[in-house]
Structures are given as C-alpha cells and as structure tokens.
Design a protein around this motif. Structure first.
Motif, mmCIF file in Angstrom:
data_model
loop_
_atom_site.group_PDB
_atom_site.id
_atom_site.type_symbol
_atom_site.label_atom_id
_atom_site.label_comp_id
_atom_site.label_asym_id
_atom_site.label_seq_id
_atom_site.Cartn_x
_atom_site.Cartn_y
_atom_site.Cartn_z
ATOM 1 N N UNK A 295 -122.895 -15.249 -5.874
ATOM 2 C CA UNK A 295 -123.026 -13.795 -5.918
ATOM 3 C C UNK A 295 -122.357 -13.259 -7.176
ATOM 4 N N UNK A 296 -122.959 -12.250 -7.733
ATOM 5 C CA UNK A 296 -122.363 -11.606 -8.884
ATOM 6 C C UNK A 296 -121.188 -10.741 -8.433
ATOM 7 N N UNK A 297 -120.122 -10.716 -9.218
ATOM 8 C CA UNK A 297 -118.958 -9.909 -8.812
ATOM 9 C C UNK A 297 -119.291 -8.424 -8.798
ATOM 10 N N UNK A 298 -118.651 -7.714 -7.890
ATOM 11 C CA UNK A 298 -118.882 -6.279 -7.747
ATOM 12 C C UNK A 298 -118.062 -5.536 -8.800
ATOM 13 N N UNK A 299 -118.713 -4.649 -9.529
ATOM 14 C CA UNK A 299 -118.032 -3.808 -10.512
ATOM 15 C C UNK A 299 -117.678 -2.480 -9.848
ATOM 16 N N UNK A 300 -116.412 -2.113 -9.874
ATOM 17 C CA UNK A 300 -115.939 -0.919 -9.172
ATOM 18 C C UNK A 300 -116.433 0.353 -9.854
ATOM 19 N N UNK A 301 -116.747 1.338 -9.038
ATOM 20 C CA UNK A 301 -117.100 2.659 -9.548
ATOM 21 C C UNK A 301 -115.840 3.512 -9.621
ATOM 22 N N UNK A 302 -115.743 4.323 -10.650
ATOM 23 C CA UNK A 302 -114.557 5.164 -10.835
ATOM 24 C C UNK A 302 -114.551 6.258 -9.768
ATOM 25 N N UNK A 303 -113.469 6.307 -9.000
ATOM 26 C CA UNK A 303 -113.284 7.274 -7.930
ATOM 27 C C UNK A 303 -111.901 7.897 -8.056
ATOM 28 N N UNK A 304 -111.650 9.010 -7.362
ATOM 29 C CA UNK A 304 -110.358 9.700 -7.534
ATOM 30 C C UNK A 304 -109.144 8.836 -7.221
ATOM 31 N N UNK A 305 -109.230 7.984 -6.203
ATOM 32 C CA UNK A 305 -108.070 7.189 -5.799
ATOM 33 C C UNK A 305 -108.102 5.766 -6.350
ATOM 34 N N UNK A 306 -108.958 5.499 -7.317
ATOM 35 C CA UNK A 306 -109.076 4.155 -7.869
ATOM 36 C C UNK A 306 -107.957 3.908 -8.870
ATOM 37 N N UNK A 308 -106.108 2.131 -12.013
ATOM 38 C CA UNK A 308 -106.614 1.573 -13.284
ATOM 39 C C UNK A 308 -106.686 0.058 -13.299
ATOM 40 N N UNK A 309 -105.844 -0.604 -12.531
ATOM 41 C CA UNK A 309 -105.861 -2.062 -12.517
ATOM 42 C C UNK A 309 -107.178 -2.616 -11.972
ATOM 43 N N UNK A 310 -107.836 -1.850 -11.100
ATOM 44 C CA UNK A 310 -109.111 -2.325 -10.564
ATOM 45 C C UNK A 310 -110.177 -2.361 -11.663
ATOM 46 N N UNK A 311 -110.182 -1.356 -12.529
ATOM 47 C CA UNK A 311 -111.109 -1.366 -13.664
ATOM 48 C C UNK A 311 -110.723 -2.467 -14.642
ATOM 49 N N UNK A 312 -109.425 -2.678 -14.803
ATOM 50 C CA UNK A 312 -108.968 -3.724 -15.715
ATOM 51 C C UNK A 312 -109.370 -5.101 -15.201
ATOM 52 N N UNK A 313 -109.395 -5.260 -13.884
ATOM 53 C CA UNK A 313 -109.859 -6.534 -13.333
ATOM 54 C C UNK A 313 -111.363 -6.687 -13.507
ATOM 55 N N UNK A 314 -112.082 -5.578 -13.547
ATOM 56 C CA UNK A 314 -113.520 -5.660 -13.830
ATOM 57 C C UNK A 314 -113.780 -6.224 -15.221
ATOM 58 N N UNK A 315 -112.835 -6.003 -16.136
ATOM 59 C CA UNK A 315 -112.971 -6.591 -17.470
ATOM 60 C C UNK A 315 -112.999 -8.111 -17.369
ATOM 61 N N UNK A 316 -112.157 -8.671 -16.497
ATOM 62 C CA UNK A 316 -112.157 -10.117 -16.300
ATOM 63 C C UNK A 316 -113.509 -10.597 -15.777
ATOM 64 N N UNK A 317 -114.115 -9.818 -14.899
ATOM 65 C CA UNK A 317 -115.433 -10.195 -14.379
ATOM 66 C C UNK A 317 -116.479 -10.184 -15.498
ATOM 67 N N UNK A 318 -116.388 -9.181 -16.371
ATOM 68 C CA UNK A 318 -117.366 -9.077 -17.453
ATOM 69 C C UNK A 318 -117.152 -10.149 -18.515
ATOM 70 N N UNK A 319 -115.924 -10.665 -18.613
ATOM 71 C CA UNK A 319 -115.638 -11.692 -19.617
ATOM 72 C C UNK A 319 -116.197 -13.052 -19.229
ATOM 73 N N UNK A 320 -116.587 -13.220 -17.980
ATOM 74 C CA UNK A 320 -117.163 -14.489 -17.561
ATOM 75 C C UNK A 320 -118.532 -14.669 -18.217
ATOM 76 N N UNK A 321 -118.728 -15.827 -18.842
ATOM 77 C CA UNK A 321 -119.935 -16.059 -19.642
ATOM 78 C C UNK A 321 -121.196 -15.969 -18.795
ATOM 79 N N UNK A 322 -121.139 -16.516 -17.586
ATOM 80 C CA UNK A 322 -122.356 -16.577 -16.763
ATOM 81 C C UNK A 322 -122.794 -15.222 -16.234
ATOM 82 N N UNK A 323 -121.970 -14.187 -16.380
ATOM 83 C CA UNK A 323 -122.420 -12.847 -16.012
ATOM 84 C C UNK A 323 -123.363 -12.254 -17.046
#
Length: 676
Positions: A295-306, A308-323
């Motif tokens: 399964x492809x990793x879920x990319x978080x949507x920006x919400x009021x209570x989100x 910043x670390x959750x978006x920063x972890x999405x960077x790790x997901x995007x850095x994976x070559x197979x994505x």
C-alpha cells in the motif's frame, strides 16, 4: 513522534494535595525572618545584599529546580557581595539549628515568623511585612498552616529530618507522604483535600525512565499506574485516550506495529467519544506512519490540529524511491512545514521546542543529499549541530550527527566519522530506541570500511553477528548478493556493477536506461550521475568513445568537488574515454594521466583496494605506452603492493580498531540501559 508534541497529560481540575513541610523550608523561613524582621531596620542591610538575597529566595521558593542542600544554602549566603556588613546575619543564619533543640521549639520558631504576614481582617492591628497573597507571605503562611496541622508524631519526625538534613544524613524519600484516611499520624487536622490522594507526576516520570532504558514491561505498568490515579472529582477522568496514545507510541518506537495499530484504533474511538480533537489528530498521524506492505503511504492533509511533525514525516514518505515522486514535492512539503510550525505556535499556544524548530533542517539535509547537493546538506547538518543542545535526547541532533558521520565515512574518514558519534555529547542522553539507530550508524561505517577493503571474512565472522536491530541489505556493500533492495533505481545499478565485474554489463542496457529515466524524473541527481557514468562505460564497449566523453564532460564538474566511489569511477571512465576517443595517441595518453592520478589518490583515500589496484594497473599501462619506464615501474610496484595488502586484509578475521570500537559501543549501551 516527538514526545514533546504529545497532549499534556495532567491538568487536574482540583487543587494539588496539601503542602508537605520539608526541612529546607525551615531555613528559608529563617532567612525571611532575619532579612525582613530582625535586620529590617533601614540602613542595616545594604541594597546590594538585599538584591542578592531576593535572587536566592526567588529561585528557592519558586521550586523550579531541586532544593538546595544545607551546605549550598550556607555557601550562597556567605558568598554575598557585602560580607562585612552581613556577618551578623550570616552567623545567626548558620546557628538556626541550635535554636531548635526539641520538637517543642518548632512551635516557638513558627510563632515568631508568622508575625511577618498580615492578618486576614483589614481592621486587624497585626499588620505584617508581607501581604497574604504575596510570594513571601504565601510561603510563610503556607508553611505555618502545614505545621499547625501536623500531629505530635509528625512534628517529631520533622525535627529528626531537619537535623538529619543539617548533618548530611537526610533521605529525601522519607518525606513522601501517601495520604490515608484511616491514618492520622501525619495530619492532626485534616481538610477536604487531605482525605483524597490526587494524581502525582512521579509514575509518569518512572514510565519515561523505563521507556528510555528499554524496560517496556515496567514502563507499561508505570503508565497504567499514572492514568489510574484520581485526577478530579468527575465520574470520568477523560485521560484514557491519552494513556492509549502513549502506550501505542511506546510500541511504535519498539517497532511492534500490530500492537501499536490495535491500541491506536481503540484510542481513536475513545478520543472521538470524548470529542478530544487534538488527541484524535495525534492518533491518526501515528496510525498513518505504520508501514503496510503493498500500500502507498497516506499523505496527511493540513488541518487545524495537525502537528508540523506529521507533515515532516510525510517528507520521509515522499523520499522513498518507489513512491515515484519528484524531489520538488518533497521541498513543497518542507515549505508547508515551516509555515505550519508558525501557525501551530501561534494558535495552539504551543511553547516552541528547539528540537522542533531545527527538525526541518535535518530533513532538508537528507533531501539535499538525495538531490545531489552534498555541500548544502552539510550546511543544514551544521546548523542543527550548532544550535541544538548537546548531551540530551534530541533525536534531531542525533539524526544530523549520523548524517554528518555518514558523509565523513563516504569520503574515507572512518576514524573521524566514528569519533564524531562516540563523543559523549552525542550519546549521553539517548534512549534505548535511539541507541539502536546510533549503534547501527557506527556498524554501517565499519561494514563500509570492510567492504571497500575487501574484508569479507571480517564481515562474516565479526560484524555480521553484531548487527544491531536495523534494516540492512548486503547488496549495498558486497557483490553477488541476490537480495533485492526493492528500489526501481538502485537495483538496476547494482546489477550493472555486478555484471561489469563479469564483463557482461552490455546485456543490462535496458534496465539501466529505465533506472536512468526514473532518476531523472524524480530529480535524484546523485543516482542520475552514477547511472550516466555506467552508461558511458558501456558506451565504450560499443565503440562510442566520443559520445561517452561528451556525457562525462557535462557531469564531471559536479563530481570533482567530492570524494568517494562515484568520483573515482567517473575519473577512470573519463580517462578511458579520452584514450579511446584519441585512439591511444601519445597526446590522449598524456591527457588521461592527470585523471588517473587523481583517481588513484581518491581510491587510496577511501581504501577501495580492488579499484585502486585496477587504476594502478591502467596507470602503469599508460606509462608503458608513453615510454616512461621509471614511472611505469613505480606504478607497477604500487599495484603489486596493493595486491599484497588486499590479500592480507582478506584473511583478517578480527581487526583491532573495529574490535575496540565495538566494545566501546557495547559498554555505552550497557550504561544507557542501566541508567536511573
């Protein structure tokens, strides 16, 4: 997930338990009495001394740190700026314990001191020095009330504890009183708050300690004890979702994903039923971090209570070559993190945490390295290392240090890379989970060194059995490993390198071109350059020397500023292209010498023995064709010496430096696991 970003756990809706009188409180009351009653005559104490005493009292009464010992208090009072004018005050302060010779003297002591506080009734004539709600007045009145409530048994114990504190024999644990409705030995007069034991923070502190030292069983029990306490008088404490979140985070850090996922689903249901949006957002963010095969990793949507670390972890997901995402998407996310951090601090009333502020720089360092800009990656790593506090448990600083060390190791500076990581400022505050990453980084440095030196026996007999709990693929270090890395770019490159050793690289042109296309689309220019060098090398086999040289002419300036395997391979391939394009003319042979010499220096620096020997052999051949016999003989001698050295290294089963270094790493792990 950063523990500092978790929702606050203990905000009880009831006042804290009654104040417990401790031995050092008597000394603080005494200094207040001496300063503002006995020596309160104008001109008796100079302003410098009053300011100095104010600073001491403010720190001690606010209880922002551990209470000072008797020796520390006396030393602080003695070392005031006006020693001569304050000698009488200092002497009387040091003789306080001589006035308290029995429990009965405690009553006299507090009866004299309470006159400093104004009475409750405005018409009362007893106007003291301090207002009842001032810091000093509140402290004296609270100490007096706590003393009045003590039974005779408790007063006697306070007297014993006070003199034990003076004589350096006091045990701080003895003053922790567990309230019991059926036991009247401590409080003679009980108020409502004394009849119920409200929540204390100590079990949570024990949980953090056990979690850091790797004792997960005790940590789970400590966490349960903390959240089972009495927080307020409501029927539901509202803390169950927080307990589940903390427990899920502990399992996540230990890579126990099924247990973490089960707890998160339960925490999400509880948080929704309690309308706790902040905890719900943390649970969803942690749930999206759990990897799922296929399964492809879920990319978080920006919400009021989100966070910043959750978006920063999405960077790790995007850095994976197979994505199969370009690097521009990664930098867009990093820009969003910067903006979201400012919004989070402003609207969530979140106190800025330094590790969160510099975390995006550590991630940028990884992104710039994958983009092929090593110099910018070094700048961001230096920023993190410079502005974070050393010796703590900051995962951001650890990540930057490991990236820094990996860059040193890639350039052949193995000792310098290991020295950076084993410095106490890096590992002193690590948890056991971070210790695994730290030890794994050192282990990878040792494996990289062994693979370049051709020490397969050292790897099989020493390093392989000591691998920490980190992901590892032997194909990244050794030829012949069939375990794929599951990368659409790296796997074809490893296949071409392996087949190049077998003189069959020309059969892998199509996979190489596919990998080259993916590297260009995803803007991973570091891998793109490596693929181009391999393509140019294969082009030589098809007689396309001028085309191969033109390719390398475009990328060689980007590679010359670095040191590593890629630079050495590019220099040797470029020298071969020059010789082939010039049809082995003397001019082309002389032109290739500078690149071969630099390649030899590069391979010697990183200790890549096989490539060094091949380069020296090619260099000797060029010298021979140019008629430079003296230089040819020297290059041949170096080639033979390298061959002998490689054979000796291949037979080594234990090396002194890796053995001593790993023993040190093991001892550090034992210290971290046993810390209290």
């Amino acid at each position: 997930m950063n523990p500092n970003s978790l929702p606050r756990t203990a905000e009880p809706g009831h006042p804290t338990p009654s104040h417990i009188l401790k031995p050092h409180h008597l000394q603080l009351v005494k200094i207040l009495d001496l300063t503002f009653r006995k020596y309160a005559t104008p001109g008796k104490l100079p302003p410098e001394l009053l300011l100095y005493l104010y600073r001491i009292l403010m720190v001690e009464l606010s209880e922002v740190k551990q209470p000072a010992t008797y020796e520390q208090m006396v030393s602080a009072i003695e070392n005031n700026p006006t020693k001569e004018e304050s000698q009488d005050l200092v002497n009387e302060y040091k003789e306080t314990h001589k006035l308290i010779l029995s429990p009965e003297h405690l009553s006299i002591f507090f009866k004299d001191c309470i006159t400093l506080v104004a009475g409750r009734d405005e018409e009362d004539d007893s106007s003291g020095t301090f207002e009842r709600r001032s810091l000093f007045g509140f402290f004296i009145r609270r100490s007096f009330v706590s003393f009045v409530k003590l039974s005779f048994e408790a007063q006697s114990q306070l007297f014993v504890d006070y003199h034990a504190w003076i004589g350096k024999k006091f045990n701080p644990d003895s003053i922790r009183i567990r309230l019991d409705v059926l036991d009247n030995s401590y409080y003679l007069f009980k108020v409502h708050a004394d009849k119920r034991q409200f929540a204390e923070v100590d079990p949570y502190a024990w949980y953090v300690k056990d979690d850091a030292s790797g004792d997960t069983m005790n940590a789970e029990e400590r966490l349960r004890c903390f959240f089972e306490q009495y927080f307020h008088e409501g029927s539901d404490s509202g803390m169950r979702q927080l307990a589940l979140l903390h427990l899920a985070r502990m399992h996540y850090v230990q890579h126990e994903y099924p247990a973490c996922q089960k707890l998160l689903h339960e925490a999400i249901n509880v948080a929704r039923s309690h309308n706790d949006r902040l905890t719900l957002q943390h649970c969803l963010g942690l749930l999206h971090r759990i990897p799922e095969k296929g399964k492809r990793p879920v990319i978080s949507e920006i919400q009021p209570d989100l966070h910043p670390y959750e978006i920063l972890y999405d960077v790790k997901k995007l850095l994976q070559i197979n994505n199969q995402q370009p690097m521009t998407a990664t930098f867009d996310k990093i820009t969003q993190v910067t903006a979201l951090y400012d919004n989070w601090s402003d609207f969530q009333h979140h106190r800025p945490v330094p590790s969160e502020q510099w975390a995006q720089h550590a991630v940028q360092a990884v992104a710039w390295e994958m983009l092929g800009c090593s110099a910018l990656a070094t700048v961001h790593n230096r920023v993190v290392m410079s502005f974070t506090d050393p010796g703590g448990n900051d995962n951001t600083r650890l990540t930057a240090a490991m990236n820094y060390a990996a860059a040193y190791a890639d350039m052949g500076n193995y000792e310098q890379a290991a020295a950076l990581l084993i410095h106490p400022t890096i590992w002193a505050g690590l948890t056991m989970a971070d210790y695994g990453h730290w030890a794994g980084s050192i282990w990878k440095i040792l494996v990289l060194r062994a693979s370049r030196r051709g020490q397969l026996r050292l790897y099989n007999e020493f390093l392989k059995n000591r691998r920490p709990n980190i992901p590892h693929n032997p194909r990244e270090y050794w030829f012949g490993s069939e375990t794929p890395t599951n990368s659409i770019i790296r796997d074809p490159l490893y296949d071409v390198l392996y087949m190049r050793e077998k003189r069959q690289a020309h059969h892998y042109i199509e996979p190489l071109l596919t990998a080259l296309w993916h590297a260009e689309f995803q803007q991973r220019w570091n891998l793109y350059r490596t693929a181009l060098i391999m393509l140019a090398d294969i082009g030589l086999e098809y007689g396309m020397a001028k085309w191969s040289r033109r390719i390398l002419d475009e990328i060689l300036p980007q590679i010359m500023t670095t040191t590593g395997e890629q630079k050495g391979l590019a220099l040797v391939t470029y020298a071969r292209c020059i010789i082939a394009a010039g049809e082995s003319s003397p001019e082309s042979l002389k032109e290739s010498l500078q690149f071969l010499k630099e390649a030899e220096t590069n391979f010697r620096t990183i200790q890549l023995m096989k490539a060094l020997q091949d380069t020296q052999f090619l260099l000797a051949t060029v010298y021979h064709n140019l008629g430079m016999e003296k230089d040819r003989d020297a290059a041949s001698a170096r080639c033979l010496a390298t061959e002998d050295q490689g054979k000796k290294l291949a037979t080594v089963a234990t090396d002194d430096w890796p053995h001593d270094l790993w023993n040190l790493v093991s001892r550090i792990g034992a210290v971290i696991a046993a810390k209290t």
